[in-house]
Design a protein around this motif. Sequence first.
Motif, PDB file in Angstrom:
ATOM      1  N   GLY A 135       0.797  -1.167   0.075  1.00  0.00           N
ATOM      2  CA  GLY A 135      -0.088  -0.063  -0.442  1.00  0.00           C
ATOM      3  C   GLY A 135       0.749   1.079  -0.243  1.00  0.00           C
ATOM      4  N   GLY A 136       2.080   1.852  -0.287  1.00  0.00           N
ATOM      5  CA  GLY A 136       3.048   2.213  -0.611  1.00  0.00           C
ATOM      6  C   GLY A 136       3.917   2.629   1.015  1.00  0.00           C
ATOM      7  N   VAL A 137       5.114   3.245   0.723  1.00  0.00           N
ATOM      8  CA  VAL A 137       5.739   3.028   2.108  1.00  0.00           C
ATOM      9  C   VAL A 137       4.921   4.214   2.714  1.00  0.00           C
ATOM     10  N   PHE A 138       3.898   4.990   2.424  1.00  0.00           N
ATOM     11  CA  PHE A 138       3.673   6.080   3.320  1.00  0.00           C
ATOM     12  C   PHE A 138       2.137   5.524   3.280  1.00  0.00           C
ATOM     13  N   LEU A 139       1.572   4.361   2.626  1.00  0.00           N
ATOM     14  CA  LEU A 139       0.370   3.604   2.445  1.00  0.00           C
ATOM     15  C   LEU A 139      -0.901   5.073   1.506  1.00  0.00           C
ATOM     16  N   ALA A 140      -0.055   5.724   0.861  1.00  0.00           N
ATOM     17  CA  ALA A 140      -1.360   5.973  -0.066  1.00  0.00           C
ATOM     18  C   ALA A 140      -1.711   4.813  -1.001  1.00  0.00           C
ATOM     19  N   THR A 141      -1.828   4.160  -0.941  1.00  0.00           N
ATOM     20  CA  THR A 141      -2.655   3.436  -1.983  1.00  0.00           C
ATOM     21  C   THR A 141      -2.978   2.401  -1.066  1.00  0.00           C
ATOM     22  N   ASP A 142      -3.027   2.438   0.164  1.00  0.00           N
ATOM     23  CA  ASP A 142      -3.351   1.076   1.176  1.00  0.00           C
ATOM     24  C   ASP A 142      -4.488   0.890   0.746  1.00  0.00           C
ATOM     25  N   GLY A 143      -5.347  -0.326  -0.172  1.00  0.00           N
ATOM     26  CA  GLY A 143      -6.857  -0.904   0.453  1.00  0.00           C
ATOM     27  C   GLY A 143      -6.801  -0.736  -1.164  1.00  0.00           C
ATOM     28  N   LEU A 144      -5.863  -0.233  -2.137  1.00  0.00           N
ATOM     29  CA  LEU A 144      -6.371  -0.174  -3.545  1.00  0.00           C
ATOM     30  C   LEU A 144      -5.696  -1.503  -4.347  1.00  0.00           C
ATOM     31  N   TYR A 145      -5.215  -2.510  -3.965  1.00  0.00           N
ATOM     32  CA  TYR A 145      -4.320  -3.993  -4.277  1.00  0.00           C
ATOM     33  C   TYR A 145      -5.724  -4.890  -3.625  1.00  0.00           C
ATOM     34  N   ALA A 146      -5.868  -4.453  -3.132  1.00  0.00           N
ATOM     35  CA  ALA A 146      -7.360  -5.625  -2.202  1.00  0.00           C
ATOM     36  C   ALA A 146      -8.863  -5.610  -3.042  1.00  0.00           C
ATOM     37  N   GLU A 147      -8.780  -4.039  -3.232  1.00  0.00           N
ATOM     38  CA  GLU A 147     -10.242  -3.298  -3.787  1.00  0.00           C
ATOM     39  C   GLU A 147      -9.838  -3.830  -5.844  1.00  0.00           C
ATOM     40  N   PHE A 148      -8.969  -2.888  -6.254  1.00  0.00           N
ATOM     41  CA  PHE A 148      -9.063  -3.435  -7.361  1.00  0.00           C
ATOM     42  C   PHE A 148      -7.810  -4.526  -8.371  1.00  0.00           C
ATOM     43  N   GLY A 149      -7.059  -5.120  -7.492  1.00  0.00           N
ATOM     44  CA  GLY A 149      -6.552  -5.821  -7.785  1.00  0.00           C
ATOM     45  C   GLY A 149      -5.372  -5.554  -8.674  1.00  0.00           C
ATOM     46  N   GLU A 150      -4.351  -6.629  -8.975  1.00  0.00           N
ATOM     47  CA  GLU A 150      -2.747  -6.666  -9.331  1.00  0.00           C
ATOM     48  C   GLU A 150      -2.565  -6.016 -11.131  1.00  0.00           C
ATOM     49  N   SER A 151      -3.774  -6.013 -11.263  1.00  0.00           N
ATOM     50  CA  SER A 151      -3.599  -5.445 -12.856  1.00  0.00           C
ATOM     51  C   SER A 151      -4.116  -3.999 -12.829  1.00  0.00           C
ATOM     52  N   ARG A 152      -4.745  -3.815 -11.988  1.00  0.00           N
ATOM     53  CA  ARG A 152      -4.282  -1.688 -11.750  1.00  0.00           C
ATOM     54  C   ARG A 152      -3.719  -1.562 -11.078  1.00  0.00           C
ATOM     55  N   VAL A 153      -2.974  -2.265  -9.760  1.00  0.00           N
ATOM     56  CA  VAL A 153      -2.570  -1.782  -8.785  1.00  0.00           C
ATOM     57  C   VAL A 153      -0.871  -2.127  -8.896  1.00  0.00           C
ATOM     58  N   ILE A 154      -0.411  -1.694  -9.632  1.00  0.00           N
ATOM     59  CA  ILE A 154       1.096  -2.814 -10.894  1.00  0.00           C
ATOM     60  C   ILE A 154       2.242  -2.236  -9.114  1.00  0.00           C
ATOM     61  N   ASP A 155       2.600  -3.406  -8.604  1.00  0.00           N
ATOM     62  CA  ASP A 155       4.362  -3.186  -7.798  1.00  0.00           C
ATOM     63  C   ASP A 155       5.222  -2.987  -9.075  1.00  0.00           C
ATOM     64  N   THR A 156       5.991  -2.052  -9.150  1.00  0.00           N
ATOM     65  CA  THR A 156       6.830  -1.943 -10.484  1.00  0.00           C
ATOM     66  C   THR A 156       7.959  -2.032  -9.883  1.00  0.00           C
ATOM     67  N   PRO A 157       9.401  -2.767 -10.071  1.00  0.00           N
ATOM     68  CA  PRO A 157      10.523  -2.833  -9.956  1.00  0.00           C
ATOM     69  C   PRO A 157      11.448  -1.669  -9.836  1.00  0.00           C
ATOM     70  N   LEU A 158      12.030  -1.511  -9.074  1.00  0.00           N
ATOM     71  CA  LEU A 158      12.983  -0.348  -9.249  1.00  0.00           C
ATOM     72  C   LEU A 158      13.743   0.546  -9.689  1.00  0.00           C
ATOM     73  N   THR A 159      12.100   0.868 -10.363  1.00  0.00           N
ATOM     74  CA  THR A 159      13.267   1.322 -12.249  1.00  0.00           C
ATOM     75  C   THR A 159      12.128   2.472 -12.362  1.00  0.00           C
ATOM     76  N   GLU A 160      13.086   3.631 -12.004  1.00  0.00           N
ATOM     77  CA  GLU A 160      11.910   5.335 -11.831  1.00  0.00           C
ATOM     78  C   GLU A 160      11.726   5.367 -13.130  1.00  0.00           C
ATOM     79  N   SER A 161      12.147   5.311 -14.479  1.00  0.00           N
ATOM     80  CA  SER A 161      12.596   5.781 -15.447  1.00  0.00           C
ATOM     81  C   SER A 161      11.752   5.027 -15.937  1.00  0.00           C
ATOM     82  N   MET A 162      11.005   3.415 -15.779  1.00  0.00           N
ATOM     83  CA  MET A 162      10.424   2.214 -16.498  1.00  0.00           C
ATOM     84  C   MET A 162       9.345   3.180 -15.890  1.00  0.00           C
ATOM     85  N   ILE A 163       8.897   3.789 -15.005  1.00  0.00           N
ATOM     86  CA  ILE A 163       7.116   3.909 -14.278  1.00  0.00           C
ATOM     87  C   ILE A 163       7.229   5.301 -14.891  1.00  0.00           C
TER      88      ILE A 163
END
Lengths: 327, 343
Positions: A35-63
Amino acid sequence: MATRTFIESIRETLAGEMRRDPATIVLGEDVGRKGGVFLATDGLYAEFGESRVIDTPLTESMIVGVSIGAAANGLRPIAEIQFADFIFPAFNQILSEAARMRYRSNNAFGCPITIRAPYGGGVHGALHHSQSVEAFFTHIPGLKVVVPSTPHDARGLLRSAIRDDDPVLFFEHKKLYRSVRGDVPDREYTIPLGSAAVARPGTQITVVAYGLMTHYALEAADTVDDEGISVEVIDLRSLRPLDRGTLLESVRKTGKCLIVYEDNRFGGYGAEVAAIVAEEAFDYLDGSITRLAGPDVPGVPYNHVLEDWFMVSPAKIADAIRTLAAY
Amino acid sequence: MGRSTAPSGLGDAVGLSDEQLVGMYRQVALARAIDERMWVLNRAGRVPFVISGQGHEGALVGIMSAFRRGHDWIVPFYRSIAACLTFGMTPRDLLLAQFAKASDPSSGGRQMPGHYGSAAHNILSTSSPVATQILHAAGIALAAKLRGTDQVAVTFMGEGASNQGDVHEALNFAGIHHLPFVFVVENNGYAISVPASKELAVRDVAVRAAGYGMPGVIVDGADVLGCYPPAAEAVRRARAGEGSTFIEAKVTRLTAHSSDDQQTRYRSEAELTAERARDPLPRFRAQLRDAGVLDDALEAEIAAENLRQVDDATEHAEGEPDPTVDTALLYVYAEDRPPAAGA
């Protein structure tokens, strides 16, 4: 009307926009299960699933780069950069690609992405978890840059950012996340990008601020009010586009302008505000346009004594107000 | 050898009819004719700059023949003339970019020539910093997967660009999510003047695919037909949800890097002469003639038609108006709109 912390307001706004528009996705580091290191996205993964809430690699340019492409093919990405300090690997994607897509394609393509990033010091984050990075981005035509200061504004501005058809950088001060509470209306409101707020009306000095500095400016204004100095605080809220009208109207009324920002002083956003006031309100001025900003060292030092030295504080702002008032 | 009325069988093994083969030949030859015209215009002082794809056209046409025009997406780079043609951009479109006219569909004359894009053809606008586009292609593929559109995104770059960090970030992401994405490296052996031996720690860029959990395929870019089957397999994999593919096409760069480069400063005459043998156009032509797909009459007809199109495009583009300065502030943001007519 509900009372919310700053981060609760952001979290609920993200969820609301994701419910409203199935084209929205959230992507970033740790935004999923955690849910984010500050929990700004807490609960989104549970509600919308992994296809719409995507944990990325540590790659800011890619994001950012993947967000640009996904936007070209019908999605409305909301990217999170974990700390504003880590946005620079994505700088080329933001500057050369996102900001220029519409102009360089003569309006054939747009880039409706929102990039959220926690910024700011005073949180024991040292050089690389404390930066104010807005000046790098406000310089760039094609970008919009937003810095809310209240839960109410965070909601209205974040809605506008997500619904905007151009790339918006949305900077959230980390210190506000849990320290600030405020009323957030239940109704579906937006705040247009490019509208400043008169956070406190006054008559003798205009203090221009944004983000955490708005709160510090308001504290300072209370302090000097007891001494008979009437301060008007302008919360810019949106740095690009800038609400010149509200800014200039205030300065023309008070005749004095103090600009407060947390970033390094030299070449910071306040320099642009100062230039605009000098060019467009010179005849109304009754004192030097004054900047109060972070010192020109490469970052915020960690030790609390040094950090306090770096940070603009309500006391420092009050002193600067007194000096300018006495001009 | 004359042209037979019976099917040649040349493309049977890869599933291409004679008609399709002729169509591919037209595109390779047309891309070359456009490219050569651009250089003539430059040397005649009529356009300030050319960046060129001569030597790359065969691989591009062979690969792009596996994609669905008007459905799939291309994120091109500056040597992608042939790829853009296969997706429906016209010689007029490309020459309008070359002359940087107001009606240039790629950018309205705002970008340097070679920076192609067309929303009407699913060809994303491209920039000049190399390799940034691979992330956009991965993003397009992500959107295609999430939206269930059955689209495949393909992007191209040289082996020089392939060393950029964005390539690593994009391929890793594409590999993780099995994106419908095809990555094509057009390895012409040079990044402007720097030979591959000083750019790459490996001989074949495609071996890097192993690090991203996707197949890496090497094709001979001088062999147009040989480029088609791996691309068709890559597209099949992508549509089937099996993930991305990395294709390295070994091509030759027949011209200097651009009109501002002189490649004899760093390539020997002997090398340049030898590289001429790797030109895909005469090789494809000979292959089709040997199989009876092409004969003198058809070859001449195609050459004449291509020349007619290039002449038409040149005349049209040169005669189009330049953009006017009152448009220069438009489209920084979506809300920027031209003044209403008569206002």
